[in-house]
Scaffold this motif. Structure first.
Motif, PDB file in Angstrom:
ATOM      1  N   GLN A 268     -13.821  -1.535 -12.267  1.00  0.00           N
ATOM      2  CA  GLN A 268     -12.534  -2.038 -11.817  1.00  0.00           C
ATOM      3  C   GLN A 268     -12.079  -1.220 -10.614  1.00  0.00           C
ATOM      4  O   GLN A 268     -12.471  -0.071 -10.430  1.00  0.00           O
ATOM      5  N   THR A 269     -11.239  -1.800  -9.785  1.00  0.00           N
ATOM      6  CA  THR A 269     -10.654  -1.072  -8.658  1.00  0.00           C
ATOM      7  C   THR A 269      -9.136  -1.227  -8.682  1.00  0.00           C
ATOM      8  O   THR A 269      -8.603  -2.210  -9.200  1.00  0.00           O
ATOM      9  N   VAL A 270      -8.451  -0.231  -8.143  1.00  0.00           N
ATOM     10  CA  VAL A 270      -7.003  -0.292  -7.935  1.00  0.00           C
ATOM     11  C   VAL A 270      -6.766  -0.037  -6.450  1.00  0.00           C
ATOM     12  O   VAL A 270      -7.080   1.043  -5.942  1.00  0.00           O
ATOM     13  N   THR A 271      -6.224  -1.021  -5.756  1.00  0.00           N
ATOM     14  CA  THR A 271      -6.002  -0.922  -4.311  1.00  0.00           C
ATOM     15  C   THR A 271      -4.598  -1.405  -3.972  1.00  0.00           C
ATOM     16  O   THR A 271      -3.942  -2.073  -4.784  1.00  0.00           O
ATOM     17  N   ALA A 272      -4.149  -1.044  -2.781  1.00  0.00           N
ATOM     18  CA  ALA A 272      -2.856  -1.551  -2.314  1.00  0.00           C
ATOM     19  C   ALA A 272      -2.921  -3.076  -2.217  1.00  0.00           C
ATOM     20  O   ALA A 272      -3.899  -3.638  -1.706  1.00  0.00           O
ATOM     21  N   TYR A 273      -1.901  -3.728  -2.695  1.00  0.00           N
ATOM     22  CA  TYR A 273      -1.868  -5.191  -2.698  1.00  0.00           C
ATOM     23  C   TYR A 273      -1.538  -5.723  -1.310  1.00  0.00           C
ATOM     24  O   TYR A 273      -0.555  -5.324  -0.695  1.00  0.00           O
ATOM     25  N   GLU A 274      -2.383  -6.612  -0.823  1.00  0.00           N
ATOM     26  CA  GLU A 274      -2.166  -7.292   0.455  1.00  0.00           C
ATOM     27  C   GLU A 274      -1.937  -8.768   0.172  1.00  0.00           C
ATOM     28  O   GLU A 274      -2.882  -9.510  -0.121  1.00  0.00           O
ATOM     29  N   HIS A 313       0.336  -2.732  -6.223  1.00  0.00           N
ATOM     30  CA  HIS A 313      -1.059  -2.340  -6.386  1.00  0.00           C
ATOM     31  C   HIS A 313      -1.801  -3.414  -7.188  1.00  0.00           C
ATOM     32  O   HIS A 313      -1.300  -3.898  -8.215  1.00  0.00           O
ATOM     33  N   SER A 315      -5.048  -4.485  -9.378  1.00  0.00           N
ATOM     34  CA  SER A 315      -6.172  -4.039 -10.207  1.00  0.00           C
ATOM     35  C   SER A 315      -7.072  -5.235 -10.487  1.00  0.00           C
ATOM     36  O   SER A 315      -6.606  -6.263 -11.000  1.00  0.00           O
ATOM     37  N   THR A 316      -8.322  -5.098 -10.125  1.00  0.00           N
ATOM     38  CA  THR A 316      -9.279  -6.176 -10.371  1.00  0.00           C
ATOM     39  C   THR A 316     -10.049  -5.872 -11.645  1.00  0.00           C
ATOM     40  O   THR A 316     -10.306  -4.703 -11.959  1.00  0.00           O
ATOM     41  N   THR A 931      -9.839   2.870 -12.871  1.00  0.00           N
ATOM     42  CA  THR A 931      -9.949   3.106 -11.426  1.00  0.00           C
ATOM     43  C   THR A 931     -11.401   3.225 -10.984  1.00  0.00           C
ATOM     44  O   THR A 931     -11.675   3.580  -9.833  1.00  0.00           O
TER      45      THR A 931
END
Length: 1015
Positions: A268-274, A313, A315-316, A931
């Motif tokens: 899984q990844t946690v990134t800034a939401y665009e 943020h 999370s996928t 993460t």
């Protein structure tokens, strides 16, 4: 079925009520059966009760009364009986069901001398004012229970031995319902017309069900055959996504072991939401209406969740890559051919005589239900493999990416799973250095190595042997050992040999190899091995800190600051008192229901509890106590250790780590001195949530005497070790400890005066905390009042009383402290009693370890097999006894107590992340998992669990989701106890952790690191 009892029949029951009241005499012919015989008239207390029925079931008015009792429990009567004359009689319960009953059923069980259990299932009728008789499902006779289990709680085809019945039980159906019934009698009834009719109807139902099941099985077999053919066409050998052969070696001289791993998790990844046009957010709220997170849909498909106060943020979810392994092909010997260009015995291809297999999960998708797997295939060959020769294993139709692996039989380099050794290693002067040799072949069962096999210790650098010896059989296949209260048995389900190399003292990196088998994983002999292990365990504390940023240069694991009020975390005070309402029964409503809405500004810090972040509770400080005790014993060594944590100028790292935990509670200390239980959240995080983005409302719970006394002990011990370093800072902790102690004493006195003391839960733990804190404060201040309080609550004044008896008192820490008090401060007789108690506990630990082949050590025979039983050292009491006496036997026992947890186990696994060459990799640690980071170092998981004795309980949780033939094979309940650990985060009972359980590792590893070398 229920049968109303007319009043005129009551005399009949009375006439036969004593028929089975006394145990049979050996050799006595059993009495002829009556048409109706009372087994138990329920007028007297039963021998024992357990779980929810303990202390809640009572005998009243000639009945066994279960009023408002949960269905998770039971009562038993130990009574030796020969019930063969009643083999055709049915057990009948005479019951009255109250209006408060929600339970659907109840069970009656018979146990024989071999541990088999025959279970009879009863359906409870509707509520009524009258007693009725109910029969078991199908009115089955004693000879044919509704189900029969063996001693391992496995279904048994062996009939119950009615001639040797040892006890009977009544138990709930383990549902969440509540019983409100009275049981007047348990009757054995010979079959009359009605019982015979019920049996006939039941037999017809079972025959019809069997026929239906057979038909459905045949249909499923056809479907499965078609599915398998489709899979064979789809998943062909050599595909890029095919499973991989990761290792080919030997498990025994005539058994080739092939290891295959299938599928992998894409993190899984946690990134800034665009944001993108058309994004759809579906809000998910907390119970109080606040936003918890949002499901994000893009193009009509959910792609993840949005977290954080601004939902900023993304999370996928995790996903699974790779083909599954077609394990049904692996079991066919025709799929293999073994050849060799330099071994004449294999110049012509040889097929295995048999193929055995064990399959296990090695990960689990979060969220989801896919399980990457490891398959170990054991090819039993007609001829042993020869040293120095090279072999090719042709894998036929197996769908692997790298078919036909080769291996060379170089015993010093060919790693075999059959050789188990501690990956912590040993100090040169350690008096015990041992490995073990064993293999359980899964579907092939036990294996017995030849007696006296030659083994060698080989230097990793030079590849030259430095010592050789012969294996010694420690446990044969049919041998038995003892663990917990389980019946004696072989818990490895195979033979185990011991390889002793205690004579090796030269520092270096080594392997153990056994001629004809292969080598162990590498291990070190060096002065610093225990220090390395201790520092890794201590790093686990740093990595689990709350309220601060975690990351380089102190850790490879990265976590922003979480749950800090300065960042907007909402923390308020709740009046919920765990000593009144229970620690684990608050649920999602109990704590918020008592919210005072008072903000607690300084509620941050402490250690997260496992992967679910909370609670941050005072009991974590048992580990802090262990740290500080080490500083008392070895101040020079411990205060000089560099833990690689943020420094506090002028304060040693070991004390800095302790103060980080203590300060969490010192900041929350109430003006009157009371210490709250801790910081708690009402529910756990969901898959994908991370701590630093959580909007969860947190609560500081009410103070209580137990936690205030325990805090006082820890803060006072901190004051003692700080005195020579920073007297002013020491005074801060001394004052805080005294205020906490005074508050607890006042609360204790008040509750004794108003008699509410008896209503408190875990009062014995509170008394133990009082006992310890009184002694620590006396040691610090010399005030006789504290000594008097200690004497009032110590068990040392009672001759021959065990200082460790769960549920009564656990006072070994206080006894150890008293045994090392200055003579001028101690009562001579009490000090002698304390020393004797510590030594007795150590002797009990040695006796426990001697009873099992791996030397697993516990101070109590009744310590259940869960929550660190196998994964943490049981040698704490041995280390203390060694400190006081210097006896070599206690030092040797301390070292043995660390072997299993450190890799000398059938899985060759270290139960602490980041330690050794093969540590656990998938603990329940949500922040790292969510993460895509590797689990941080220093997390010691719960480890192996006695699933067999805890079916359908918390300790069995989630195993049913994993226990599938394609994921675990043989069935999980057929695995040996010492091997039944699966490194999968979702198996909470095995892969969670709590800070409290690390205390033995901290103390024992720290003690072994800091003790003076002995010749």
């Amino acid at each position: 079925m229920p049968h109303p009892i007319p009043p005129s029949c009551a005399w009949l029951l009375a006439l036969v009520a004593l028929a089975l009241a006394s145990p049979g005499v050996a050799g006595e012919a059993p009495a002829a059966p009556d048409a109706r015989t009372v087994l138990d008239d329920c007028s007297k207390p039963w021998t024992f009760a357990y779980l929810e029925w303990k202390d809640t079931v009572r005998n009243q008015n000639g009945c066994l009364v279960l009023a408002g009792v949960k269905c998770t429990g039971g009562v038993g009567m130990k009574q030796a009986r020969d019930l063969t004359p009643y083999a055709d009689s049915s057990p009948v319960l005479r019951v009255k069901v109250g209006a408060g009953n929600t339970a659907k059923g109840i069970a009656f069980s018979l146990f024989d001398a071999d541990g088999r259990r025959g279970r009879f299932n009863f359906t409870l009728p509707a509520a009524s004012d009258a007693f009725v008789e109910i029969t078991p499902q199908g009115a089955v006779p004693l000879a044919s229970p509704n189900s029969t289990e063996d001693a391992q709680k496995e279904p048994s085809q062996t009939p119950l031995d009615l001639a040797r019945i040892t006890q009977y039980q009544l138990s709930g159906d383990w549902s969440k319902n509540v019983l409100d019934i009275e049981v007047d009698a348990i009757v054995l009834a010979a079959p009359d017309a009605q019982l015979s009719a019920e049996r006939s109807a039941y037999a017809r139902e079972r025959a019809e069900a069997a026929a239906t099941a057979a038909r459905q099985a045949a249909e499923e077999q056809e479907r499965q055959a078609k599915r398998r053919q489709d899979m064979i066409r789809m998943y062909t050998p050599g595909r890029d996504q095919a499973p991989v052969i990761t290792h080919t070696a030997l498990a025994a001289p005539d058994i080739i072991a092939v290891t295959i791993e299938a599928q992998r998790i894409v993190p899984q990844t946690v990134t800034a939401y665009e944001p993108q046009p058309g994004d759809e957010k579906i809000l998910v709220n907390w119970a109080d209406g606040g936003v918890r997170y949002a499901k994000l849909k893009r193009g009509g498909k959910q792609i993840g969740i949005l977290q954080g106060k601004g939902l900023d943020h993304l999370s996928t979810p995790e996903r699974v890559e790779g083909d599954p392994f077609l394990e049904f092909l692996a079991d066919d010997p025709a799929n293999y051919a073994i050849t060799s260009s330099d071994d004449p015995a294999y110049a012509t291809a040889q097929r295995p005589l048999q193929v055995h297999r064990k399959t296990m999960p090695i990960d689990a998708q979060l969220p989801g239900g896919a399980f990457p797997t490891r398959h170990r295939l054991y090819l039993r060959m007609p001829t042993a493999i020869s040293a120095g020769k090279t072999y090719t294993v042709r894998t036929g139709r197996l769908n692997v990416r790298n078919p036909d692996p080769q291996f060379t039989a170089d015993w010093a380099r060919l790693v075999s799973e059959s050789i188990h050794v501690s990956q912590i290693g040993y100090r040169p002067s350690d008096p015990v250095k041992q490995a073990t040799l064993s293999i359980w072949l899964g579907t092939g069962g036990a294996y017995r190595f030849a007696d006296g096999m030659r083994f060698s210790v080989v230097d990793e650098a030079t590849r030259k042997p430095v010592w050789s010896g012969r294996s010694e059989l420690a446990l044969d296949v049919d041998g038995t050992e003892r663990l917990w209260t389980l019946p004696p048995q072989n818990f490895s389900r195979t033979a185990v040999c011991r390889l002793d190399f205690s004579a090796v003292r030269q520092p270096g990196t080594y392997r153990i190899y056994v001629d004809g088998v292969g080598s162990s994983l590498p291990f070190e002999i060096g002065e610093g091995v225990w220090e390395k292990a201790f520092l890794v365990q201590m790093k686990g504390l740093y990595n689990n800190r709350s309220g601060v940023e975690i990351g380089p240069p102190y850790s490879d694991f990265r976590k922003p600051r979480d749950f800090h009020p300065d960042d907007g975390a909402v923390v308020t005070r709740s009046g919920y008192d765990v000593m009144i309402k229970g620690q684990y029964s608050a649920g999602t409503k109990g704590i918020p229901a008592e919210d005072t809405r008072e903000a607690v500004a300084n509620a941050w810090g402490g250690y997260h509890d496992a992967g679910d972040w909370n609670p941050r509770r005072v009991s974590h400080m048992h580990t802090t106590l262990a740290q500080l005790e080490l500083v008392e014993l070895y101040p020079g060594y411990m205060n000089g250790l560099a833990l690689n944590i943020p420094r506090t100028p002028g304060i040693p790292d070991i004390i800095t780590e302790a103060l980080f935990e203590i300060d969490c509670f010192r900041r929350m200390q109430l003006p009157d001195g009371g210490i709250p239980f801790g910081i708690e959240s009402p529910i756990d995080p969901l898959a994908g949530e991370v701590s630093w983005l959580s909007t969860q409302h947190l609560y500081v719970l009410a103070p209580n005497m137990r936690d205030s006394w325990l805090y006082a002990a820890v803060a006072a011990r901190a004051a003692k070790v700080l005195r020579p370093i920073d007297p002013a800072l020491a005074q801060v902790y001394q004052d805080s400890a005294q205020r906490a102690y005074a508050w607890a004493e006042a609360d204790y006195a008040r509750r004794n005066a108003d008699r509410s003391i008896s209503t408190l839960l875990d009062l014995w733990m509170a008394v133990d905390a009082r006992n310890l804190s009184s002694l620590v404060l006396y040691d610090l201040l010399g005030d006789k009042a504290y000594h008097d309080a200690f004497v009032a609550s110590t068990c040392l004044t009672r001759p021959n009383e065990d200082i460790c008896a769960w549920g009564v008192h656990m006072q070994s820490g206080a006894a150890f402290l008293y045994a090392r008090l200055d003579d001028a401060k101690a009562d001579r007789q009490l000090k002698q009693a304390a020393l004797a108690a510590v030594v007795k506990l150590a002797d009990d630990s040695l006796a426990y370890a001697a009873g099992n082949v791996f030397g697993v050590t516990q101070r109590e025979k009744g310590r259940p097999i869960f929550a660190g039983f196998f994964s943490t050292s049981g040698g704490l009491e041995l280390a203390r006894a060694h400190y006081l006496t210097g006896k070599a036997a206690y030092l040797a026992g301390t070292i043995r107590s660390c072997q299993f947890q450190a890799g000398c186990n059938p899985n060759n696994l270290v139960y602490t992340t980041g330690l050794g060459s093969n540590p656990v990799r998938n603990p329940l640690h949500v922040d790292s998992r969510s993460t895509g980071q590797a689990a941080p170092a220093g997390l010691t998981v719960f480890g192996n669990v006695d699933y067999w004795s805890h079916r359908n309980s918390f300790w069995d949780i989630n195993l049913r989701l994993v226990n599938k033939p394609e994921v675990i094979w043989p069935d999980a309940y057929a695995w040996p106890l010492t091997e039944a650990y699966f490194d999968v985060w979702m198996l909470v009972s095995a892969n969670e952790f709590v800070i409290d359980t690390w205390a033995p590792n901290v103390f024992v590893w720290g003690y072994l690191a800091s003790r003076q070398a002995t010749p």
